[in-house]
Scaffold this motif. Structure first.
Motif, PDB file in Angstrom:
ATOM      1  N   UNK A 135     109.074  64.193  98.201  1.00 33.23           N
ATOM      2  CA  UNK A 135     107.912  64.735  98.602  1.00 33.23           C
ATOM      3  C   UNK A 135     106.567  64.933  97.521  1.00 33.23           C
ATOM      4  N   UNK A 136     106.766  63.815  96.593  1.00 30.56           N
ATOM      5  CA  UNK A 136     105.902  63.656  95.557  1.00 30.56           C
ATOM      6  C   UNK A 136     105.642  64.794  94.698  1.00 30.56           C
ATOM      7  N   UNK A 137     106.606  65.796  94.623  1.00 29.75           N
ATOM      8  CA  UNK A 137     106.345  67.085  93.547  1.00 29.75           C
ATOM      9  C   UNK A 137     106.607  66.581  92.099  1.00 29.75           C
ATOM     10  N   UNK A 138     107.627  65.722  91.948  1.00 30.76           N
ATOM     11  CA  UNK A 138     107.968  65.214  90.619  1.00 30.76           C
ATOM     12  C   UNK A 138     107.977  63.647  90.613  1.00 30.76           C
ATOM     13  N   UNK A 139     107.922  63.199  89.349  1.00 31.17           N
ATOM     14  CA  UNK A 139     107.877  61.729  89.195  1.00 31.17           C
ATOM     15  C   UNK A 139     109.249  61.216  88.868  1.00 31.17           C
ATOM     16  N   UNK A 140     109.774  60.106  89.340  1.00 32.05           N
ATOM     17  CA  UNK A 140     110.871  59.659  89.045  1.00 32.05           C
ATOM     18  C   UNK A 140     111.197  59.414  87.462  1.00 32.05           C
ATOM     19  N   UNK A 141     109.903  58.742  86.996  1.00 31.85           N
ATOM     20  CA  UNK A 141     110.138  58.244  85.607  1.00 31.85           C
ATOM     21  C   UNK A 141     110.292  59.336  84.539  1.00 31.85           C
ATOM     22  N   UNK A 142     110.102  60.584  84.762  1.00 37.36           N
ATOM     23  CA  UNK A 142     110.324  61.517  83.991  1.00 37.36           C
ATOM     24  C   UNK A 142     111.450  62.640  84.510  1.00 37.36           C
ATOM     25  N   UNK A 143     112.168  62.255  85.369  1.00 38.60           N
ATOM     26  CA  UNK A 143     113.245  63.159  85.986  1.00 38.60           C
ATOM     27  C   UNK A 143     114.802  62.718  85.639  1.00 38.60           C
ATOM     28  N   UNK A 144     115.682  63.250  85.710  1.00 42.68           N
ATOM     29  CA  UNK A 144     117.043  62.943  85.293  1.00 42.68           C
ATOM     30  C   UNK A 144     117.967  63.972  86.107  1.00 42.68           C
ATOM     31  N   UNK A 145     118.943  63.524  86.559  1.00 44.98           N
ATOM     32  CA  UNK A 145     120.100  64.377  87.135  1.00 44.98           C
ATOM     33  C   UNK A 145     121.171  64.920  86.229  1.00 44.98           C
ATOM     34  N   UNK A 146     121.426  66.029  85.842  1.00 45.91           N
ATOM     35  CA  UNK A 146     122.482  66.522  85.193  1.00 45.91           C
ATOM     36  C   UNK A 146     123.642  67.209  86.068  1.00 45.91           C
ATOM     37  N   UNK A 147     124.917  66.914  85.349  1.00 44.95           N
ATOM     38  CA  UNK A 147     125.958  67.577  86.135  1.00 44.95           C
ATOM     39  C   UNK A 147     125.976  69.202  86.050  1.00 44.95           C
ATOM     40  N   UNK A 148     124.869  69.695  86.635  1.00 45.56           N
ATOM     41  CA  UNK A 148     124.516  71.274  86.660  1.00 45.56           C
ATOM     42  C   UNK A 148     124.388  71.629  85.245  1.00 45.56           C
ATOM     43  N   UNK A 149     125.060  72.849  84.692  1.00 41.12           N
ATOM     44  CA  UNK A 149     125.014  73.132  83.520  1.00 41.12           C
ATOM     45  C   UNK A 149     126.141  72.552  82.851  1.00 41.12           C
ATOM     46  N   UNK A 150     127.151  71.872  83.536  1.00 42.62           N
ATOM     47  CA  UNK A 150     128.287  71.600  82.950  1.00 42.62           C
ATOM     48  C   UNK A 150     129.409  72.826  82.802  1.00 42.62           C
ATOM     49  N   UNK A 151     130.754  72.516  82.499  1.00 39.72           N
ATOM     50  CA  UNK A 151     131.487  73.342  82.199  1.00 39.72           C
ATOM     51  C   UNK A 151     132.224  73.331  80.798  1.00 39.72           C
ATOM     52  N   UNK A 152     132.680  74.366  80.128  1.00 39.41           N
ATOM     53  CA  UNK A 152     133.240  74.337  78.836  1.00 39.41           C
ATOM     54  C   UNK A 152     134.655  73.918  79.080  1.00 39.41           C
ATOM     55  N   UNK A 182     122.628  78.398  99.203  1.00 41.47           N
ATOM     56  CA  UNK A 182     121.820  77.425  98.304  1.00 41.47           C
ATOM     57  C   UNK A 182     122.454  77.397  96.833  1.00 41.47           C
ATOM     58  N   UNK A 183     122.527  76.128  96.331  1.00 41.19           N
ATOM     59  CA  UNK A 183     122.856  76.292  94.918  1.00 41.19           C
ATOM     60  C   UNK A 183     122.069  75.275  94.318  1.00 41.19           C
ATOM     61  N   UNK A 184     122.016  75.206  92.750  1.00 40.84           N
ATOM     62  CA  UNK A 184     121.527  74.220  92.099  1.00 40.84           C
ATOM     63  C   UNK A 184     122.832  73.191  91.927  1.00 40.84           C
ATOM     64  N   UNK A 185     123.835  73.883  90.742  1.00 38.77           N
ATOM     65  CA  UNK A 185     125.260  73.331  90.991  1.00 38.77           C
ATOM     66  C   UNK A 185     126.086  74.794  90.653  1.00 38.77           C
ATOM     67  N   UNK A 186     126.892  74.768  91.406  1.00 34.02           N
ATOM     68  CA  UNK A 186     127.893  76.154  91.490  1.00 34.02           C
ATOM     69  C   UNK A 186     128.722  76.356  90.141  1.00 34.02           C
ATOM     70  N   UNK A 187     128.358  77.107  89.252  1.00 32.57           N
ATOM     71  CA  UNK A 187     129.085  77.235  88.170  1.00 32.57           C
ATOM     72  C   UNK A 187     130.394  77.892  88.440  1.00 32.57           C
ATOM     73  N   UNK A 188     130.414  78.867  89.547  1.00 32.68           N
ATOM     74  CA  UNK A 188     131.830  79.404  89.931  1.00 32.68           C
ATOM     75  C   UNK A 188     132.721  78.282  90.303  1.00 32.68           C
ATOM     76  N   UNK A 189     132.166  77.392  91.030  1.00 39.90           N
ATOM     77  CA  UNK A 189     133.133  76.475  91.587  1.00 39.90           C
ATOM     78  C   UNK A 189     133.604  75.554  90.401  1.00 39.90           C
ATOM     79  N   UNK A 190     132.812  75.334  89.396  1.00 39.53           N
ATOM     80  CA  UNK A 190     132.924  74.601  88.122  1.00 39.53           C
ATOM     81  C   UNK A 190     134.056  75.298  87.387  1.00 39.53           C
ATOM     82  N   UNK A 191     133.901  76.345  87.287  1.00 43.78           N
ATOM     83  CA  UNK A 191     134.890  77.085  86.291  1.00 43.78           C
ATOM     84  C   UNK A 191     136.013  77.283  87.126  1.00 43.78           C
TER      85      UNK A 191
END
Length: 384
Positions: free
Chosen positions: A176-193, A290-299
Motif C-alpha cells: 500500500x506504499x506506506x513504507x519503503x522496502x529499502x529501509x524495512x525489515x521483518x523481525x521475529x516479533x520481540x523474540x523470546x528469552x 489481531x497481533x504483531x507477534x504474539x508474545x503469549x504464544x512465544x512464551x
C-alpha cells in the motif's frame, strides 16, 4: 563498566571520560518495556546512554532500569485516547524531552510513539527507528483507517528504518506504499528469552486439564469467545479448568468475569512473572483478533506448552496446526470449541509431542538474540 554518572544532565560517561551516544526510547508502558525489551536495553547500555520515555508507574521495573544506568522521562499518555488536546499535549511533551536531552537516535514502539515521535524527530533532524508491533484497531476501524494510514505514511517516509513483527504487516505497508522496502525489515516479533522461558514441570498432576488466557481483557483479545467456549466445555466435561490472567482493559468485563457462577472458570488477576501461571497449565489459548507477534504464544511455546490460537498474522507464524497446537478462525466460538475438544482427546504423550515441537520452533526461529543483533547492526549503520 560505568564509573561516572552526571546526575545533572543524566548523561552516562565511560571510564575513559568519552560521552556515549544517546538513545531515546519512546514507549507506552513500563511493563511491556521490561518484559519485551529488557535484554535489548541491557545490551544497549554497554555502548550507549539510554533514556526511556513512558507514563510514570511506581514499580520495581523502573528501579531496575535506573540501577543499570538508564534515565527516565515521564509523560502523560493514554493509549486509547482520541482527545485532540491530550494528543497535542503528548506531542509537546515529546518536543520538550527531545529538545532537552538531544538524543543521537530515537527508537519507538506502538502507534502513538511511532507517529508523534517521527513528527518531532523530523523537526529536530534526529534519526528514528520505528517498530510496527501490529496494525492495531485503527486499521480495522473504517472511520479512522484513512487517517491512520496517512499518518503512518508520513511517519514511515521520515523514519530512518522500520522494523515489522510479521510478514503480513510488512506486506500490507509495502503493497500500500506506506513504507519503503529499502529501509524495512521483518523481525521475529520481540523474540523470546529462551533461558528465562523454558519447560518446567508442573507442581501437581490432579487429572484436571487446565487452559490459560493471558492478555489485556478486552473484546479485541477474544475474551468473549474464550468465555463462551469455557462455559460450553466446562458444562460438558468435569475435569477441565479455564484460567484468565491479565488486567481489565475494558471495565465491562470485570463484572462479567468476577460474577461468573462457574467454579471451573477462574480469574487469576495480574502477574509480574507469567512463568508461574504458564507452568501449571496444559494449554495456552490466544483467541485475539489481531497481533504483531504474539508474545503469549512465544512464551508458552518456549515453556513447552501446546497452543490454540486464531489463524491470523502474528499467531500462525508461531502455531503450526497439528504440529505444536491448533489454529481456528477468529471470532468463531464454535471452531474454538472444536479445537479444545480435539486437544482434550489427546493422550499425555501426544500433548507432550505438541509442546516439544513448540519449544523447538521458538529455539530455531524466535530467539530474542536475533532481535538484539538486528537492532545493534541497524543502530551502528545509522549512527556511523
Amino acid at each position: 563498566e560505568y564509573r561516572v554518572q552526571n546526575h545533572r544532565s543524566g548523561i552516562l560517561e565511560k571510564g575513559s571520560g568519552v560521552v556515549s551516544k544517546k538513545i531515546l526510547i519512546l514507549a507506552n508502558h513500563i511493563d511491556w518495556v521490561f518484559s519485551l525489551r529488557k535484554e535489548l536495553i541491557e545490551r544497549f547500555i554497554k555502548d550507549y546512554s539510554v533514556i526511556i520515555s513512558i507514563p510514570y508507574k511506581k514499580t520495581e521495573k523502573i528501579e531496575y532500569f535506573k540501577n543499570i544506568g538508564c534515565e527516565f522521562k515521564y509523560v502523560k499518555y493514554e493509549a486509547r485516547s482520541t482527545n485532540i488536546f491530550k494528543e497535542l499535549d503528548l506531542i509537546k511533551e515529546y518536543k520538550k524531552i527531545i529538545k532537552q536531552i538531544k538524543p543521537d537516535i530515537i527508537l519507538t514502539y506502538t502507534i502513538k510513539p511511532n507517529i508523534y515521535g517521527t513528527y518531532v524527530a523530523k523537526k529536530y533532524k534526529i534519526p528514528i527507528i520505528l517498530n510496527i508491533t501490529g496494525l492495531g484497531s485503527g486499521f480495522n476501524n473504517n472511520s479512522i483507517k484513512h487517517l491512520v494510514t496517512n499518518m503512518y505514511k508520513y511517519a514511515c517516509k521520515n523514519a530512518s528504518f522500520i522494523f515489522f513483527q510479521n510478514e503480513d504487516n510488512y506486506r500490507y505497508f509495502i503493497d500500500n506504499k506506506i513504507a519503503e522496502k529499502a529501509k524495512s525489515k521483518i523481525l521475529p516479533g520481540s523474540g523470546v528469552n529462551l533461558e528465562k522461558f523454558k519447560p518446567t514441570k508442573k507442581s501437581k498432576d490432579d487429572g484436571i486439564t487446565r487452559f490459560l488466557f493471558i492478555g489485556r481483557i478486552m473484546k479485541e483479545k477474544g475474551i468473549e469467545e474464550y468465555l463462551e467456549a469455557a462455559k460450553y466445555i466446562s458444562n460438558k466435561y468435569s475435569n477441565v479448568e479455564f484460567q484468565i490472567l491479565g488486567p481489565f482493559e475494558e471495565e465491562k468485563y470485570k463484572e462479567v468475569i468476577i460474577n461468573l457462577n462457574n467454579t471451573k472458570i477462574k480469574y487469576l488477576g495480574k502477574s509480574d512473572d507469567v512463568r508461574e501461571e504458564i507452568k501449571e497449565v496444559d494449554c495456552i489459548i490466544n483467541p485475539t483478533y489481531h497481533e504483531g507477534m504474539s508474545n503469549v504464544l512465544l512464551e508458552g511455546a518456549a515453556m513447552g506448552k501446546p497452543l490454540i490460537a486464531t489463524n491470523i498474522p502474528g499467531c500462525r507464524e508461531i502455531v503450526e496446526d497439528g504440529a505444536n497446537g491448533y489454529l481456528f478462525e477468529p471470532k468463531n466460538t464454535q471452531k474454538l470449541i472444536e479445537k479444545i475438544e480435539q486437544f482434550l482427546k489427546l493422550s499425555p504423550s501426544e500433548r507432550e509431542k505438541l509442546g516439544t515441537a513448540g519449544r523447538q520452533k521458538v529455539e530455531e526461529n524466535f530467539d530474542r538474540n536475533i532481535v538484539i543483533k538486528a537492532y545493534l547492526e541497524t543502530l551502528r549503520k545509522i549512527l556511523n
